[in-house]
Design an enzyme around this catalytic site. Structure first.
Site, mmCIF file in Angstrom:
data_model
loop_
_atom_site.group_PDB
_atom_site.id
_atom_site.type_symbol
_atom_site.label_atom_id
_atom_site.label_comp_id
_atom_site.label_asym_id
_atom_site.label_seq_id
_atom_site.Cartn_x
_atom_site.Cartn_y
_atom_site.Cartn_z
ATOM 1 N N TYR A 118 0.860 -1.192 0.000
ATOM 2 C CA TYR A 118 0.000 0.000 0.000
ATOM 3 C C TYR A 118 0.887 1.229 0.000
ATOM 4 C CZ TYR A 118 -2.980 3.767 1.663
ATOM 5 O OH TYR A 118 -3.632 4.965 1.772
ATOM 6 N N GLU A 206 -3.179 7.672 -4.185
ATOM 7 C CA GLU A 206 -3.206 6.417 -3.432
ATOM 8 C C GLU A 206 -3.149 5.251 -4.404
ATOM 9 O OE1 GLU A 206 -5.797 4.967 0.296
ATOM 10 O OE2 GLU A 206 -6.947 5.077 -1.561
#
Length: 395
Positions: A118, A206
């Site tokens: 992530y 993101e």
């Protein structure tokens, strides 16, 4: 401004970020053509069909599926386009899928040493510095990782003057458990991702997951980019990326009229000039026993046109039982606002909910007289407490 995954990936790719290649389509026939093109370009044998909506959690809601043949590409696309996709971020109403992204398969069959990470870049508002937040536990909800394993989330704060330093990119790769050639790939990925964040004037970039493939490539499998509305004047090329079908119609209408509007779930509409006063107005509505139905800041130039536009937007909400107009006459005179309220009321015709107009500041008394003498279903107030009491009485 939110944009779709395929649009976000295009921005990343233009700044050197390696991505999972894909083509956005609006019909099954386009999907088949896109799949053939991707097969020619990348050699992929399978394809991933991904619903394009402004919400996460698509996979759990049935919005991400694997197609192992052109026939499956066509079938899955026909099922997905037009579906109402419900995820934990859309709420129970869900969102209608108008486009899908046909993407190459990067999870090669039989592989065992691929890794998912992530990574996001955003502004740390406490320090005023950009921050890279990352975790070796990618491909799942980062909120779940933060709640159960907070030590697995790392942060790299970036200096304002010097920017992202090479040692920071290397530390990110090290904390993700990478070494050798693939660590260098990750360093390049991080540097280009930060370059894309700055170049786009983004408020958030993101990627979840960032994938390390079995052949040690680092690429963005998914991407979410939020663009700063206030910086769009520097990026006219981003303006067409806005998808109005993904936005609340009332908020879209407010944008057209240069109004700052956020829809809420209450029963008292409010129209105020100034964000601070708007927050105080919402508090007083709550304390009076009501629930604010919206945040609406008309700014310092409230007039008949802006008042009318604001009333139309508020009245489009069927839950609204009363409207509180709270104006402080500093830049604008209260009597002009009062005349604007009366004119807007008459232009709109039949208004079935009571309106409380609290005008304070320059020419407040004259403004109250205009409201009181209008003969309309508009109740005037001078103090905030008086306005709150009227809200409580009428709602």
């Amino acid at each position: 401004m939110n944009i779709h995954e395929y649009q976000a990936k295009a921005i990343l790719k233009n700044n050197g970020v390696t991505i999972q290649e894909g083509i956005a389509v609006s019909s099954p026939s386009e999907a088949v053509d896109a799949a053939k093109k991707l097969q020619e370009q990348t050699g992929t044998r399978w394809w991933v069909i991904k619903a394009q909506i402004h919400a996460g959690g698509r996979g759990k809601g049935g919005g991400v599926k694997l197609a192992k043949s052109l026939e499956e590409v066509e079938t899955i696309t026909s099922q997905m386009i037009g579906m109402n996709l419900v995820t934990h971020q859309t709420g129970p109403k869900g969102k209608t899928v108008h486009k899908v992204l046909v993407a190459q398969d990067v999870y090669y069959p039989g592989s065992s040493n691929r890794l998912e990470f992530y990574m996001s870049i955003l502004l740390n508002r406490k320090t005023g510095k950009n921050i890279v937040m990352y975790s070796p536990d990618g491909g799942v909800d980062i909120e779940e990782v933060a709640a159960t394993n907070p030590e697995r989330i790392f942060r790299e704060e970036i200096g304002i003057a010097c920017g992202l330093m090479p040692f920071q990119s290397r530390r990110i790769a090290f904390n993700l458990g990478l070494s050798g050639a693939v660590a260098k790939e990750m360093v390049t990925f991080v540097e280009n991702l930060y370059k894309a964040y700055l170049a786009a004037d983004a408020t958030l970039v993101e990627v979840n997951p960032v994938l390390k493939t079995t052949d040690d490539k680092i690429l963005a499998v998914d991407a979410k980019v939020n663009l700063d509305d206030n910086a769009l004047f520097r990026h006219p090329e981003f303006v067409p990326l806005r998808d109005l079908s993904e936005e609340d119609p009332a908020e879209t209408e407010a944008t057209k009229n240069n109004l700052n509007f956020v829809k809420l779930d209450g029963n008292v509409g409010c129209m105020v000039n100034g964000a601070g006063l708007a927050m105080a107005t919402m508090d007083i509505i709550k304390l009076s026993g009501g629930e604010p139905a919206n945040f609406l800041d008309v700014g310092g130039g409230a007039n008949a046109k802006t008042v009318e536009a604001g009333l139309k937007i508020i009245l489009s909400d069927q839950n609204v039982k009363a409207i509180l107009i709270n104006i402080f006459g500093g830049i604008v005179r209260c009597d002009r606002v009062a005349n604007g309220v009366v004119e807007a009321y008459r232009n709109l015709g039949n208004i079935n909910v009571p309106i409380i107009a609290r005008l304070q500041g320059t020419n407040a008394i004259e403004g109250k007289e205009v409201i009181d003498n209008s003969g309309l279903k508009v109740y005037s107030a001078i103090s905030l407490q008086e306005a709150a009491d009227l809200v409580k009485k009428l709602v």
